[in-house]
Design a protein around this motif. Structure first.
Motif, PDB file in Angstrom:
ATOM      1  N   GLN A 188     -18.456   4.436  10.685  1.00 38.09           N
ATOM      2  CA  GLN A 188     -17.661   4.654  11.905  1.00 38.09           C
ATOM      3  C   GLN A 188     -16.251   5.089  11.522  1.00 38.09           C
ATOM      4  N   ALA A 189     -15.653   5.969  12.305  1.00 37.76           N
ATOM      5  CA  ALA A 189     -14.288   6.430  12.035  1.00 37.76           C
ATOM      6  C   ALA A 189     -13.302   5.273  12.191  1.00 37.76           C
ATOM      7  N   VAL A 190     -12.411   5.154  11.203  1.00 36.47           N
ATOM      8  CA  VAL A 190     -11.403   4.093  11.200  1.00 36.47           C
ATOM      9  C   VAL A 190     -10.038   4.729  11.012  1.00 36.47           C
ATOM     10  N   ALA A 191      -9.110   4.405  11.880  1.00 40.33           N
ATOM     11  CA  ALA A 191      -7.734   4.883  11.746  1.00 40.33           C
ATOM     12  C   ALA A 191      -6.908   3.767  11.126  1.00 40.33           C
ATOM     13  N   CYS A 192      -6.527   3.955   9.882  1.00 41.59           N
ATOM     14  CA  CYS A 192      -5.733   2.962   9.160  1.00 41.59           C
ATOM     15  C   CYS A 192      -4.263   3.138   9.524  1.00 41.59           C
ATOM     16  N   GLY A 193      -3.598   2.050   9.805  1.00 39.00           N
ATOM     17  CA  GLY A 193      -2.188   2.106  10.161  1.00 39.00           C
ATOM     18  C   GLY A 193      -1.265   1.769   9.006  1.00 39.00           C
ATOM     19  N   MET A 194      -1.796   1.757   7.788  1.00 32.18           N
ATOM     20  CA  MET A 194      -0.995   1.372   6.625  1.00 32.18           C
ATOM     21  C   MET A 194       0.263   2.233   6.473  1.00 32.18           C
ATOM     22  N   HIS A 195       0.138   3.506   6.804  1.00 27.43           N
ATOM     23  CA  HIS A 195       1.275   4.412   6.646  1.00 27.43           C
ATOM     24  C   HIS A 195       1.753   4.952   7.991  1.00 27.43           C
ATOM     25  N   ASP A 196       1.610   4.153   9.030  1.00 26.47           N
ATOM     26  CA  ASP A 196       2.049   4.548  10.360  1.00 26.47           C
ATOM     27  C   ASP A 196       3.577   4.677  10.347  1.00 26.47           C
ATOM     28  N   PRO A 197       4.103   5.842  10.665  1.00 30.14           N
ATOM     29  CA  PRO A 197       5.557   6.039  10.609  1.00 30.14           C
ATOM     30  C   PRO A 197       6.327   5.204  11.641  1.00 30.14           C
ATOM     31  N   SER A 198       5.639   4.631  12.621  1.00 31.49           N
ATOM     32  CA  SER A 198       6.339   3.819  13.622  1.00 31.49           C
ATOM     33  C   SER A 198       6.797   2.485  13.046  1.00 31.49           C
ATOM     34  N   GLY A 199       6.216   2.092  11.904  1.00 27.69           N
ATOM     35  CA  GLY A 199       6.594   0.821  11.308  1.00 27.69           C
ATOM     36  C   GLY A 199       5.806  -0.359  11.840  1.00 27.69           C
ATOM     37  N   LYS A 200       4.949  -0.107  12.836  1.00 26.47           N
ATOM     38  CA  LYS A 200       4.119  -1.182  13.375  1.00 26.47           C
ATOM     39  C   LYS A 200       3.053  -1.547  12.345  1.00 26.47           C
TER      40      LYS A 200
ATOM     41  N   CYS B 268     -14.055  -0.824   9.481  1.00 28.75           N
ATOM     42  CA  CYS B 268     -13.798  -0.845  10.919  1.00 28.75           C
ATOM     43  C   CYS B 268     -13.683  -2.319  11.334  1.00 28.75           C
ATOM     44  N   ALA B 269     -13.233  -2.584  12.539  1.00 27.62           N
ATOM     45  CA  ALA B 269     -13.026  -3.961  12.989  1.00 27.62           C
ATOM     46  C   ALA B 269     -14.317  -4.771  12.940  1.00 27.62           C
ATOM     47  N   ASP B 270     -15.433  -4.193  13.367  1.00 31.16           N
ATOM     48  CA  ASP B 270     -16.703  -4.931  13.357  1.00 31.16           C
ATOM     49  C   ASP B 270     -17.128  -5.278  11.940  1.00 31.16           C
ATOM     50  N   CYS B 271     -17.021  -4.333  11.028  1.00 28.22           N
ATOM     51  CA  CYS B 271     -17.423  -4.583   9.637  1.00 28.22           C
ATOM     52  C   CYS B 271     -16.454  -5.545   8.956  1.00 28.22           C
ATOM     53  N   LEU B 272     -15.166  -5.418   9.224  1.00 27.03           N
ATOM     54  CA  LEU B 272     -14.200  -6.337   8.635  1.00 27.03           C
ATOM     55  C   LEU B 272     -14.495  -7.756   9.101  1.00 27.03           C
ATOM     56  N   ARG B 273     -14.780  -7.919  10.377  1.00 24.71           N
ATOM     57  CA  ARG B 273     -15.148  -9.225  10.931  1.00 24.71           C
ATOM     58  C   ARG B 273     -16.390  -9.772  10.209  1.00 24.71           C
TER      59      ARG B 273
END
Length: 68
Positions: free
Chosen positions: A12-24, A48-53
């Motif tokens: 499943q497509a996963v959007a990682c926020g590790m390098h999110d420029p917003s700083g969130k 993905c969230a389901d697999c991480l869980r």
């Protein structure tokens, strides 16, 4: 968020926020810290969230089954 990549477990497509420029912080920081976060250049993907869980639950089960 960065471009979506496939979850290494289910694809499943996963959007990682590790390098999110917003700083969130990334969405995964809401989960217990139980897995090391791969380095951005390590070639490893984010679950993905389901697999991480599921991975966290599997680890907890293995820990509970250890003698001692």
């Amino acid at each position: 968020m960065s471009d979506a990549q496939p979850c290494p477990r289910c694809g499943q497509a996963v959007a990682c926020g590790m390098h999110d420029p917003s700083g969130k912080p990334c969405w995964c920081t809401a989960f217990p810290a139980s897995l090391p976060v791969p380095a951005a250049d390590a070639g490893a993907g984010c679950y993905c969230a389901d697999c991480l869980r599921a991975v966290i639950a599997e680890q907890a089960l293995r820990q509970a089954e250890k003698p001692g």
